[in-house]
Motif scaffolding. Structure first.
Motif, PDB file in Angstrom:
ATOM      1  N   GLN A 153       0.836  -1.217   0.000  1.00 40.85           N
ATOM      2  CA  GLN A 153       0.000   0.000   0.000  1.00 40.85           C
ATOM      3  C   GLN A 153       0.863   1.256   0.000  1.00 40.85           C
ATOM      4  OE1 GLN A 153      -3.030   0.156  -0.514  1.00 40.85           O
ATOM      5  NE2 GLN A 153      -3.637  -1.962  -0.242  1.00 40.85           N
ATOM      6  N   GLU A 154       1.924   1.215   0.799  1.00 34.06           N
ATOM      7  CA  GLU A 154       2.795   2.389   0.889  1.00 34.06           C
ATOM      8  C   GLU A 154       3.424   2.690  -0.476  1.00 34.06           C
ATOM      9  OE1 GLU A 154       6.573   1.912   2.714  1.00 34.06           O
ATOM     10  OE2 GLU A 154       6.931   4.077   2.813  1.00 34.06           O
ATOM     11  N   ARG A 155       3.869   1.623  -1.127  1.00 31.80           N
ATOM     12  CA  ARG A 155       4.533   1.821  -2.427  1.00 31.80           C
ATOM     13  C   ARG A 155       3.567   2.356  -3.484  1.00 31.80           C
ATOM     14  NH1 ARG A 155       7.944  -3.628  -1.244  1.00 31.80           N
ATOM     15  NH2 ARG A 155       9.931  -2.615  -0.774  1.00 31.80           N
ATOM     16  N   VAL A 156       2.376   1.794  -3.509  1.00 36.84           N
ATOM     17  CA  VAL A 156       1.383   2.286  -4.478  1.00 36.84           C
ATOM     18  C   VAL A 156       1.091   3.763  -4.194  1.00 36.84           C
ATOM     19  CG1 VAL A 156      -1.029   2.120  -5.235  1.00 36.84           C
ATOM     20  CG2 VAL A 156       0.322   0.043  -4.939  1.00 36.84           C
ATOM     21  N   GLN A 157       0.893   4.068  -2.914  1.00 36.15           N
ATOM     22  CA  GLN A 157       0.548   5.446  -2.545  1.00 36.15           C
ATOM     23  C   GLN A 157       1.686   6.411  -2.881  1.00 36.15           C
ATOM     24  OE1 GLN A 157      -2.671   6.074  -1.367  1.00 36.15           O
ATOM     25  NE2 GLN A 157      -2.021   8.124  -2.014  1.00 36.15           N
ATOM     26  N   LEU A 158       2.934   5.965  -2.609  1.00 35.69           N
ATOM     27  CA  LEU A 158       4.077   6.823  -2.924  1.00 35.69           C
ATOM     28  C   LEU A 158       4.147   7.116  -4.423  1.00 35.69           C
ATOM     29  CD1 LEU A 158       6.993   5.442  -0.683  1.00 35.69           C
ATOM     30  CD2 LEU A 158       6.077   7.773  -0.643  1.00 35.69           C
ATOM     31  N   TYR A 159       3.863   6.092  -5.212  1.00 39.66           N
ATOM     32  CA  TYR A 159       3.887   6.306  -6.663  1.00 39.66           C
ATOM     33  C   TYR A 159       2.808   7.312  -7.068  1.00 39.66           C
ATOM     34  CZ  TYR A 159       4.417   5.615 -11.625  1.00 39.66           C
ATOM     35  OH  TYR A 159       4.659   5.839 -12.962  1.00 39.66           O
ATOM     36  N   LYS A 160       1.606   7.081  -6.552  1.00 41.76           N
ATOM     37  CA  LYS A 160       0.487   7.982  -6.921  1.00 41.76           C
ATOM     38  C   LYS A 160       0.801   9.412  -6.466  1.00 41.76           C
ATOM     39  CE  LYS A 160      -2.293   4.520  -8.161  1.00 41.76           C
ATOM     40  NZ  LYS A 160      -2.386   4.142  -9.579  1.00 41.76           N
ATOM     41  N   ASP A 161       1.304   9.533  -5.234  1.00 45.46           N
ATOM     42  CA  ASP A 161       1.574  10.876  -4.708  1.00 45.46           C
ATOM     43  C   ASP A 161       2.651  11.582  -5.538  1.00 45.46           C
ATOM     44  OD1 ASP A 161      -0.327  10.570  -2.774  1.00 45.46           O
ATOM     45  OD2 ASP A 161       1.068  10.133  -1.139  1.00 45.46           O
ATOM     46  N   ALA A 162       3.689  10.834  -5.888  1.00 45.70           N
ATOM     47  CA  ALA A 162       4.744  11.444  -6.712  1.00 45.70           C
ATOM     48  C   ALA A 162       4.154  11.905  -8.041  1.00 45.70           C
ATOM     49  CB  ALA A 162       5.870  10.439  -6.948  1.00 45.70           C
ATOM     50  N   ALA A 163       3.359  11.022  -8.664  1.00 45.43           N
ATOM     51  CA  ALA A 163       2.753  11.363  -9.955  1.00 45.43           C
ATOM     52  C   ALA A 163       1.827  12.575  -9.832  1.00 45.43           C
ATOM     53  CB  ALA A 163       1.968  10.166 -10.495  1.00 45.43           C
ATOM     54  N   ARG A 164       1.147  12.681  -8.673  1.00 44.64           N
ATOM     55  CA  ARG A 164       0.206  13.794  -8.464  1.00 44.64           C
ATOM     56  C   ARG A 164       0.898  15.060  -7.946  1.00 44.64           C
ATOM     57  NH1 ARG A 164      -3.926  11.618 -11.338  1.00 44.64           N
ATOM     58  NH2 ARG A 164      -5.193  10.123 -10.201  1.00 44.64           N
ATOM     59  N   HIS A 165       2.232  14.993  -7.824  1.00 47.56           N
ATOM     60  CA  HIS A 165       3.028  16.139  -7.332  1.00 47.56           C
ATOM     61  C   HIS A 165       2.723  16.472  -5.869  1.00 47.56           C
ATOM     62  CE1 HIS A 165       4.635  17.547 -11.330  1.00 47.56           C
ATOM     63  NE2 HIS A 165       3.710  16.683 -11.666  1.00 47.56           N
ATOM     64  N   LYS A 166       2.395  15.439  -5.103  1.00 43.08           N
ATOM     65  CA  LYS A 166       2.196  15.691  -3.668  1.00 43.08           C
ATOM     66  C   LYS A 166       3.522  15.448  -2.976  1.00 43.08           C
ATOM     67  CE  LYS A 166      -2.613  14.192  -3.364  1.00 43.08           C
ATOM     68  NZ  LYS A 166      -3.430  13.014  -3.089  1.00 43.08           N
ATOM     69  N   LYS A 167       3.761  16.213  -1.940  1.00 43.10           N
ATOM     70  CA  LYS A 167       4.998  16.036  -1.183  1.00 43.10           C
ATOM     71  C   LYS A 167       4.916  14.714  -0.410  1.00 43.10           C
ATOM     72  CE  LYS A 167       8.161  18.485   1.668  1.00 43.10           C
ATOM     73  NZ  LYS A 167       8.471  19.520   2.596  1.00 43.10           N
ATOM     74  N   THR A 168       6.022  13.948  -0.457  1.00 36.71           N
ATOM     75  CA  THR A 168       6.044  12.667   0.266  1.00 36.71           C
ATOM     76  C   THR A 168       7.202  12.672   1.251  1.00 36.71           C
ATOM     77  OG1 THR A 168       7.384  11.748  -1.516  1.00 36.71           O
ATOM     78  CG2 THR A 168       5.026  11.324  -1.617  1.00 36.71           C
ATOM     79  N   SER A 169       7.154  11.745   2.228  1.00 35.98           N
ATOM     80  CA  SER A 169       8.216  11.737   3.235  1.00 35.98           C
ATOM     81  C   SER A 169       9.499  11.131   2.681  1.00 35.98           C
ATOM     82  CB  SER A 169       7.764  10.954   4.462  1.00 35.98           C
ATOM     83  OG  SER A 169       7.459   9.640   4.073  1.00 35.98           O
ATOM     84  N   ARG A 170       9.376  10.245   1.716  1.00 33.86           N
ATOM     85  CA  ARG A 170      10.571   9.684   1.072  1.00 33.86           C
ATOM     86  C   ARG A 170      10.286   9.481  -0.406  1.00 33.86           C
ATOM     87  NH1 ARG A 170      11.004   4.116  -0.162  1.00 33.86           N
ATOM     88  NH2 ARG A 170       9.245   2.855   0.520  1.00 33.86           N
TER      89      ARG A 170
END
Lengths: 44, 391, 212
Positions: free
Chosen positions: B9-26
């Protein structure tokens, strides 16, 4: 049909499709299309 | 929720967030690693490419050692068993140097075939392309060879499904980008890679540009894309990183003007589709691409991830970073010949400068394929850093 | 005598029909060697225009491939009128795709541009072992050795080739340029080459600078 004429269309195509007896009949047409598509553009 | 599903779940979310230009913790760490993983595995290249059990062992052990978040490939890139069944010989494997190389740029169609492609694509594939490409099929046992190849295709497809499920279930890694999520090969790429080749297509662009355009119009983004469009629903799939992937390879012959004429209509259709259906596409771009930035500026924000091979990502960030999520950046030159400290310092700079406000996925710039493309010690050091570093 | 400026212009614009009709009219006139050399020179100037248009971004790789083919076709047509004579050469170059790499389009583009710039090019083809570069460079007393590659695998082969030039005592006698999608300034230092380029037109200019 003689084997050397397998690459005719649609006769040879249909003959080949019929030979794919390990694929369920209702899926054979779609499989044949994907199969030919795939091996025609395969990049190893 | 188990640790594995949490990771997933974390990996999917990180990918989506990066693609959506959301700031992520890593940042997410994507492996652009291909046959290199075989070279240090203890298996010969010629064994691994023909034995799916061995390949599975290689991929799993590789993951246990390096723990990437995502993979371009799980050993699925080179379906040699299918090609071999048909007597395809336009490649070489050298176990001593762990190198798979191809005889490149062979043309399997003529100028005259453009009309046939438009008139009846299956007829072209079956009557022209197949016997041209596989000379052994001109013999007396073509049907048997093709039956075997079809069975090999089924075996290969099962291996693709199994490998992707295993990586998800055992390690929490989402579908890989090659033979995991759907791939789109548009008509211009197909002409370049599979039918006409680089040289002949370059000539056609000047001699018979209208025919090239007509084929691109007729076949568009290809059958796989049409099938995907027909079967998909609105919204991004929360079970995968990107919804589908695209490879830009053929554009290396095109000037900006030619790109606009021949290629842009195809890419624009993808951009329009991902925006309309709220999808995310991952685009791998070979070579250097700065002449195409004006087109990427038109990408719908939050829907397009662009993996560049030779581009300066710091420059790309300034020019198109508002529109697309950038991916790549870690130089294979440095991974191969730098020190661990140099590699980690460069990785830090990439993350600090490109990921501070989101919109960046970490990866190697080039497709890591041969033994000297990368040092294992450097890769381990970089991966440890990327996994632990917080933005 | 054909209009040389028109030929240069047609070549620069990659106008195949115009180039070929000018050349065949010229050949039909039973030309002298001197006039044929002038025609050759006009074609070469056209190729320099192609190189400039590549530099400016107007042309790209596909255009260079096309230009190379057009030049080859032109030279083949003109050659009989030269009756064995050739235009003055500015330098000798040994060129090849390095061991393990089978790609040759980039090398061929570079070769066309280098030949049109007046270099005598000895093309060793693809998958060329280091010793073949060394032997040919010795045999022809090359000024320049050009190593081409696309695959990242080629980096080691490029280094091995330069090492072989070194151990045979040739390295100080030749300039080495590496080219292809994989080359970078870092790779150039690692390999021990004198220059690198991902741009064939720029590569030829570097080579011209060496033989001035």
């Amino acid at each position: 049909m003689a084997e050397q004429n397998l690459f005719t269309y649609p006769e040879g195509w249909n003959e080949m499709m019929a030979a794919l007896d390990f694929v369920p009949e209702e899926q054979r047409e779609a499989f044949m299309e994907d199969f030919v598509d795939m091996i025609s553009s395969i990049c190893v | 929720m188990t640790d594995v599903s949490k990771k997933f779940q974390e990996r999917v979310q990180l990918y989506k967030d990066a693609a959506r230009h959301k700031k992520t913790s890593r940042v997410l760490n994507l492996a652009n690693i291909w046959t290199w993983k075989i070279c240090n595995s203890g298996y010969k290249l010629s064994e691994a490419l023909f034995d799916y059990d061995k390949m599975e062992d290689i991929v799993c052990k590789f993951h246990e050692k390096y723990e990437f978040d995502y993979y371009m490939d799980y050993g699925l890139r080179n379906p040699l068993r299918i090609a071999d069944t048909l007597g395809f010989t336009d490649y070489q494997i050298n176990d001593d140097t762990c190198a798979l190389s191809y005889v490149t740029d062979i043309s399997y169609m003529t100028e005259e075939d453009y009309d046939l492609i438009i008139e009846n694509y299956d007829k072209f594939l079956w009557t022209k392309c197949m016997p041209g490409r596989y000379k052994n099929l001109r013999g007396s046992n073509a049907k048997e060879m093709l039956k075997k190849a079809a069975q090999e295709l089924i075996t290969y497809q099962k291996f693709c499904v199994q490998m992707n499920s295993q990586m998800e279930e055992d390690y929490g890694v989402p579908l890989c980008l090659f033979a995991g999520v759907p791939s789109v090969l548009n008509s211009f790429e197909t002409l370049y890679l599979a039918f006409r080749g680089m040289k002949a297509l370059s000539m056609d662009l000047r001699r018979i540009p209208d025919k090239v355009k007509a084929v691109c119009r007729a076949l568009g983004n290809g059958r796989a894309f049409e099938k995907y469009k027909a079967s998909t629903q609105q919204g991004t799939d929360m079970h995968t990183g990107p919804d589908f992937s695209l490879y830009l390879l053929a554009h290396v012959i095109l000037s900006k003007k030619q790109f606009e004429e021949f290629y842009w209509p195809l890419l624009k259709e993808i951009f329009d589709f991902v925006e309309k259906y709220d999808k995310i596409v991952h685009i791998f771009n070979e070579s250097e691409n700065s002449r195409l930035y004006d087109f990427y500026k038109q990408a719908p924000k939050g829907h397009v991830v662009v993996h560049f091979e030779n581009d300066d990502l710091f420059k790309a960030k300034k020019e198109i970073g508002d529109n697309v999520c950038l991916c790549g950046g870690m130089p294979s030159d440095l991974l191969a010949r730098g020190t661990k400290d140099e590699c980690v310092a460069y990785a830090k700079r990439l993350i600090d400068e490109l990921a501070a406000d989101g919109g960046f996925i970490f990866s190697q710039d080039k497709m890591i394929s041969y033994p000297n493309d990368c040092s294992a010690a450097n890769l381990l050091a970089v991966n440890k850093f990327v996994q632990e570093y917080r933005i | 005598m054909a209009d040389l400026n028109l030929l240069t212009k047609a070549m620069g614009e990659l106008d195949e029909d115009q180039v070929m009709s000018t050349i065949s009219d010229f050949m039909a006139s039973n030309p002298s060697k001197e006039d044929t050399l002038k025609m050759m020179n006009a074609c070469q100037q056209g190729m320099a225009v192609v190189g400039d248009l590549f530099d400016s971004g107007e042309y790209f790789v596909g255009d260079l491939i096309y230009a190379g083919e057009l030049l080859t076709k032109t030279i083949e047509t003109i050659k009989p009128a030269l009756k064995g004579e050739s235009s003055a050469k500015v330098g000798k170059m040994v060129l090849g795709t390095v061991q393990g790499d089978l790609h040759d389009i980039g090398k061929n583009i570079f070769k066309s541009l280098a030949e049109s710039a007046g270099f005598e090019v000895y093309d060793l083809g693809i998958d060329t072992p280091p010793e073949d570069f060394v032997n040919k460079a010795k045999e022809v007393k090359a000024d320049i050795v050009g190593l081409s590659g696309i695959l990242t695998l080629a980096s080691e082969s490029m280094k091995n080739t330069v090492d072989s030039l070194n151990s045979d005592g040739l390295r100080d006698k030749v300039k080495v340029i590496i080219g292809g999608n994989l080359v970078t300034s870092d790779l150039c230092s690692f390999v021990g080459a004198d220059a690198f380029t991902t741009n064939a037109a720029e590569g030829v200019k570097i080579c011209q600078g060496w033989v001035k």
